[in-house]
Design a protein around this motif. Structure first.
Motif, PDB file in Angstrom:
ATOM      1  N   ILE A 108       0.834  -1.196   0.000  1.00 18.49           N
ATOM      2  CA  ILE A 108       0.000   0.000   0.000  1.00 18.49           C
ATOM      3  C   ILE A 108       0.873   1.251   0.000  1.00 18.49           C
ATOM      4  O   ILE A 108       2.051   1.208   0.362  1.00 18.49           O
ATOM      5  CB  ILE A 108      -0.975   0.028   1.206  1.00 18.49           C
ATOM      6  N   LEU A 115      -7.207  10.954  -4.738  1.00 14.19           N
ATOM      7  CA  LEU A 115      -7.108  10.248  -6.024  1.00 14.19           C
ATOM      8  C   LEU A 115      -8.504   9.995  -6.582  1.00 14.19           C
ATOM      9  O   LEU A 115      -9.445   9.802  -5.810  1.00 14.19           O
ATOM     10  CB  LEU A 115      -6.351   8.921  -5.819  1.00 14.19           C
ATOM     11  N   LYS A 119      -2.304  12.810  -9.490  1.00 14.68           N
ATOM     12  CA  LYS A 119      -1.336  11.719  -9.356  1.00 14.68           C
ATOM     13  C   LYS A 119       0.069  12.290  -9.532  1.00 14.68           C
ATOM     14  O   LYS A 119       0.249  13.345 -10.143  1.00 14.68           O
ATOM     15  CB  LYS A 119      -1.600  10.646 -10.419  1.00 14.68           C
ATOM     16  N   SER A 138      -4.967  10.000   0.130  1.00 17.53           N
ATOM     17  CA  SER A 138      -5.542   8.690  -0.182  1.00 17.53           C
ATOM     18  C   SER A 138      -4.538   7.605   0.166  1.00 17.53           C
ATOM     19  O   SER A 138      -3.342   7.760  -0.074  1.00 17.53           O
ATOM     20  CB  SER A 138      -5.845   8.573  -1.685  1.00 17.53           C
ATOM     21  N   HIS A 140      -3.857   3.778  -1.055  1.00 15.92           N
ATOM     22  CA  HIS A 140      -4.298   2.899  -2.141  1.00 15.92           C
ATOM     23  C   HIS A 140      -3.414   1.671  -2.244  1.00 15.92           C
ATOM     24  O   HIS A 140      -2.257   1.681  -1.805  1.00 15.92           O
ATOM     25  CB  HIS A 140      -4.314   3.663  -3.480  1.00 15.92           C
ATOM     26  N   ASP A 147       0.124   5.599  -8.788  1.00 10.71           N
ATOM     27  CA  ASP A 147      -0.973   6.142  -7.975  1.00 10.71           C
ATOM     28  C   ASP A 147      -2.339   5.728  -8.522  1.00 10.71           C
ATOM     29  O   ASP A 147      -3.319   6.460  -8.390  1.00 10.71           O
ATOM     30  CB  ASP A 147      -0.883   7.678  -7.892  1.00 10.71           C
ATOM     31  N   PRO A 150      -6.513   0.474  -6.449  1.00 10.76           N
ATOM     32  CA  PRO A 150      -7.768   0.699  -5.723  1.00 10.76           C
ATOM     33  C   PRO A 150      -7.552   1.499  -4.436  1.00 10.76           C
ATOM     34  O   PRO A 150      -6.627   1.226  -3.677  1.00 10.76           O
ATOM     35  CB  PRO A 150      -8.249  -0.722  -5.404  1.00 10.76           C
ATOM     36  N   VAL A 151      -8.412   2.502  -4.238  1.00 10.63           N
ATOM     37  CA  VAL A 151      -8.315   3.357  -3.049  1.00 10.63           C
ATOM     38  C   VAL A 151      -8.955   2.649  -1.862  1.00 10.63           C
ATOM     39  O   VAL A 151     -10.066   2.143  -1.948  1.00 10.63           O
ATOM     40  CB  VAL A 151      -8.995   4.716  -3.311  1.00 10.63           C
ATOM     41  N   LEU A 152      -8.233   2.622  -0.744  1.00  6.03           N
ATOM     42  CA  LEU A 152      -8.732   1.991   0.485  1.00  6.03           C
ATOM     43  C   LEU A 152      -9.384   2.999   1.418  1.00  6.03           C
ATOM     44  O   LEU A 152     -10.346   2.682   2.110  1.00  6.03           O
ATOM     45  CB  LEU A 152      -7.579   1.308   1.226  1.00  6.03           C
ATOM     46  N   GLN A 154      -9.701   7.587   2.248  1.00  4.27           N
ATOM     47  CA  GLN A 154      -9.369   8.968   1.903  1.00  4.27           C
ATOM     48  C   GLN A 154      -9.788   9.900   3.027  1.00  4.27           C
ATOM     49  O   GLN A 154     -10.681   9.571   3.811  1.00  4.27           O
ATOM     50  CB  GLN A 154     -10.070   9.393   0.599  1.00  4.27           C
TER      51      GLN A 154
END
Length: 196
Positions: A108, A115, A119, A138, A140, A147, A150-152, A154
């Motif tokens: 990560i 995002l 980027k 973010s 991710h 960049d 998948p975003v985890l 924010q």
């Protein structure tokens, strides 16, 4: 529960690394920070890690002829430490697709923008220049697209009148220190579940 063995990669002062190390002190935090690695011998975060009893390693990227050779050296070190999760915390190197594939779903990164906006580098300067009303950060998953994973998680902060890149960065950094430990805990728990 055996905690997920985690490495943090840094290139500088490592303030996000420090936030992860502090979070990992909690008995119920699911990640154990087993090593901090840097591409720069003068990275200030290394002293903090060493003072906290964490193994440190410098692998100088200028000593390797290619990105792939350098990444292979990092990979070999991480595997020698039985690392299960990797957190990038201001590691100013673009990792090769082969390295990322070897750690797929286990690496990560924290990025100082919401995002997919901004980027790459100079995120705060770009946000101010474009008149953005909101900035943030973010966490991710790392994929071969810069960049782009998948975003985890924010967090947002307002862009205030008169903000400079430095004042905006300072506000965003406070949020980074909150969400990065939460995201690492999520990843560590997922790894523990897969293991068991």
């Amino acid at each position: 529960m055996t905690k997920a063995r985690t490495a943090i990669l840094i290139s500088g002062r490592g303030s996000n690394m420090m936030a992860l190390v502090e979070a990992a002190r909690a008995a119920d935090f699911p990640a154990n920070i087993v090593c901090v690695l840097s591409n720069k011998a003068d990275a200030k975060g290394l002293a903090f890690a060493a003072a906290n009893g964490i193994a440190t390693k410098v692998i100088d990227n200028t000593a390797y002829p290619t990105r792939e050779a350098y990444d292979a050296a990092i990979d070999a070190y991480l595997r020698s430490k039985d690392v299960e999760a990797v957190a990038l915390a201001g590691f100013m190197r673009v990792l090769s697709a082969d390295f990322i594939a070897g750690w797929d779903g286990r690496i990560i990164n924290i990025h100082p923008s919401i995002l997919p906006a901004y980027k790459g580098l100079h995120t705060h300067e770009r946000a101010i220049a474009e008149g953005a009303k909101v900035a943030g950060c973010s966490v991710h998953m790392v994929t071969p697209e810069l960049d782009g994973g998948p975003v985890l998680m924010q967090a947002e902060v307002p862009v205030l009148p008169g903000d400079t890149p430095d004042t905006l960065a300072a506000r965003v950094l406070k949020e980074e220190h909150k969400i990065y430990p939460q995201a690492l805990a999520w990843l560590a728990n997922r790894i523990i579940e897969e293991r068991e």
